[in-house]
Scaffold this motif. Structure first.
Motif, PDB file in Angstrom:
ATOM      1  N   GLN A  28     -15.887  71.850  -0.170  1.00 16.41           N
ATOM      2  CA  GLN A  28     -14.678  71.372  -0.847  1.00 16.41           C
ATOM      3  C   GLN A  28     -13.558  72.263  -0.998  1.00 16.41           C
ATOM      4  OE1 GLN A  28     -15.733  69.169  -4.550  1.00 16.41           O
ATOM      5  NE2 GLN A  28     -14.865  70.813  -5.539  1.00 16.41           N
ATOM      6  N   PHE A  29     -13.878  73.420  -1.308  1.00 12.48           N
ATOM      7  CA  PHE A  29     -12.837  74.484  -1.483  1.00 12.48           C
ATOM      8  C   PHE A  29     -12.564  75.050   0.058  1.00 12.48           C
ATOM      9  CE2 PHE A  29     -14.759  74.346  -5.631  1.00 12.48           C
ATOM     10  CZ  PHE A  29     -13.795  74.188  -6.517  1.00 12.48           C
ATOM     11  N   ASP A  30     -13.585  74.998   0.884  1.00  9.99           N
ATOM     12  CA  ASP A  30     -13.310  75.843   2.242  1.00  9.99           C
ATOM     13  C   ASP A  30     -12.273  74.854   2.836  1.00  9.99           C
ATOM     14  OD1 ASP A  30     -15.449  77.317   1.993  1.00  9.99           O
ATOM     15  OD2 ASP A  30     -16.930  76.326   3.177  1.00  9.99           O
ATOM     16  N   ALA A  31     -12.220  73.721   2.497  1.00 10.42           N
ATOM     17  CA  ALA A  31     -11.337  72.573   3.137  1.00 10.42           C
ATOM     18  C   ALA A  31      -9.824  72.849   2.715  1.00 10.42           C
ATOM     19  CB  ALA A  31     -11.718  71.090   2.797  1.00 10.42           C
ATOM     20  N   ILE A  32      -9.580  73.496   1.612  1.00  7.96           N
ATOM     21  CA  ILE A  32      -8.206  73.918   1.247  1.00  7.96           C
ATOM     22  C   ILE A  32      -7.732  75.217   1.656  1.00  7.96           C
ATOM     23  CG2 ILE A  32      -8.182  71.682  -0.449  1.00  7.96           C
ATOM     24  CD1 ILE A  32      -8.530  73.871  -2.720  1.00  7.96           C
ATOM     25  N   VAL A  33      -8.478  75.945   2.051  1.00  5.73           N
ATOM     26  CA  VAL A  33      -7.989  77.456   2.334  1.00  5.73           C
ATOM     27  C   VAL A  33      -7.001  77.198   3.506  1.00  5.73           C
ATOM     28  CG1 VAL A  33      -8.595  79.706   3.268  1.00  5.73           C
ATOM     29  CG2 VAL A  33     -10.179  78.542   1.691  1.00  5.73           C
ATOM     30  N   PRO A  34      -5.595  77.961   3.335  1.00  7.46           N
ATOM     31  CA  PRO A  34      -4.791  77.530   4.228  1.00  7.46           C
ATOM     32  C   PRO A  34      -5.370  78.351   5.485  1.00  7.46           C
ATOM     33  CG  PRO A  34      -3.781  78.278   2.335  1.00  7.46           C
ATOM     34  CD  PRO A  34      -5.537  78.452   2.017  1.00  7.46           C
ATOM     35  N   ARG A  35      -4.907  77.596   6.774  1.00  6.46           N
ATOM     36  CA  ARG A  35      -5.334  78.293   8.021  1.00  6.46           C
ATOM     37  C   ARG A  35      -4.656  79.505   8.259  1.00  6.46           C
ATOM     38  NH1 ARG A  35      -4.280  73.019   8.402  1.00  6.46           N
ATOM     39  NH2 ARG A  35      -5.947  71.392   9.144  1.00  6.46           N
ATOM     40  N   PRO A  38      -6.794  85.155   7.530  1.00  8.24           N
ATOM     41  CA  PRO A  38      -7.588  85.567   8.338  1.00  8.24           C
ATOM     42  C   PRO A  38      -9.117  85.508   7.725  1.00  8.24           C
ATOM     43  CG  PRO A  38      -6.708  87.224   7.210  1.00  8.24           C
ATOM     44  CD  PRO A  38      -5.994  86.194   6.663  1.00  8.24           C
ATOM     45  N   GLY A  39     -10.125  85.377   8.880  1.00  8.24           N
ATOM     46  CA  GLY A  39     -11.241  85.091   8.223  1.00  8.24           C
ATOM     47  C   GLY A  39     -11.803  83.855   8.040  1.00  8.24           C
ATOM     48  N   SER A  40     -13.108  83.767   7.718  1.00  9.11           N
ATOM     49  CA  SER A  40     -13.546  82.324   7.507  1.00  9.11           C
ATOM     50  C   SER A  40     -13.187  81.753   6.155  1.00  9.11           C
ATOM     51  CB  SER A  40     -15.025  82.445   7.492  1.00  9.11           C
ATOM     52  OG  SER A  40     -15.692  83.146   6.154  1.00  9.11           O
ATOM     53  N   PRO A  41     -12.937  80.275   6.160  1.00 14.05           N
ATOM     54  CA  PRO A  41     -12.639  79.890   4.836  1.00 14.05           C
ATOM     55  C   PRO A  41     -13.689  80.214   3.688  1.00 14.05           C
ATOM     56  CG  PRO A  41     -12.094  78.372   6.443  1.00 14.05           C
ATOM     57  CD  PRO A  41     -12.995  79.555   7.207  1.00 14.05           C
ATOM     58  N   ARG A  42     -14.706  80.193   4.105  1.00 17.56           N
ATOM     59  CA  ARG A  42     -16.042  80.419   3.081  1.00 17.56           C
ATOM     60  C   ARG A  42     -15.596  81.793   2.511  1.00 17.56           C
ATOM     61  NH1 ARG A  42     -20.871  77.670   2.619  1.00 17.56           N
ATOM     62  NH2 ARG A  42     -19.487  75.888   2.934  1.00 17.56           N
TER      63      ARG A  42
END
Length: 124
Positions: A28-35, A38-42
């Motif tokens: 659920q937190f990965d989904a709100i990481v701004p695109r 850099p790098g993976s949202p995780r």
């Protein structure tokens, strides 16, 4: 009796709880990481959870409280773009999800003020 917006242990608990949530339900937190990051949202999810845990420990300890609370205030400002992304992504979701996403936006200000108050009231 301390006011809720000046309670360092309550702030530390909030930060620690958020850190645990980042580890327990990272998707659920990965989904709100701004695109734009850099790098993976995780990686950002885990890094922000680790930062929250470190801030919680710092705010809980009287010797580091002043600096950690100011760092927490800066952290709350820094994660605001994630809340903006969450609100933007919720535009086409159910009214309940939109309300939650939009409701998070103004909540950042009290968090920043709370951390600032904890810092100001910390004894050196």
């Amino acid at each position: 009796m301390p006011r809720p917006l000046s309670s360092p242990l309550l702030l530390a608990g909030l930060l620690a709880g958020a850190a645990v949530a980042h580890a327990a339900v990272p998707k659920q937190f990965d989904a709100i990481v701004p695109r734009s990051l850099p790098g993976s949202p995780r990686r950002w999810t885990y890094a922000s959870g680790a930062a929250e845990l470190a801030l919680a420990a710092g705010v809980a300890h009287p010797r580091t409280r002043k600096a950690a609370a100011m760092a927490a205030a800066a952290f709350f400002v820094g994660v605001f773009p994630a809340n903006v992304k969450m609100a933007a992504d919720a535009r086409h979701r159910s009214p309940a999800l939109r309300a939650v996403a939009y409701g998070r936006l103004p909540l950042q200000l009290p968090l920043v003020l709370w951390a600032r108050n904890v810092s100001r009231e910390a004894v050196r």
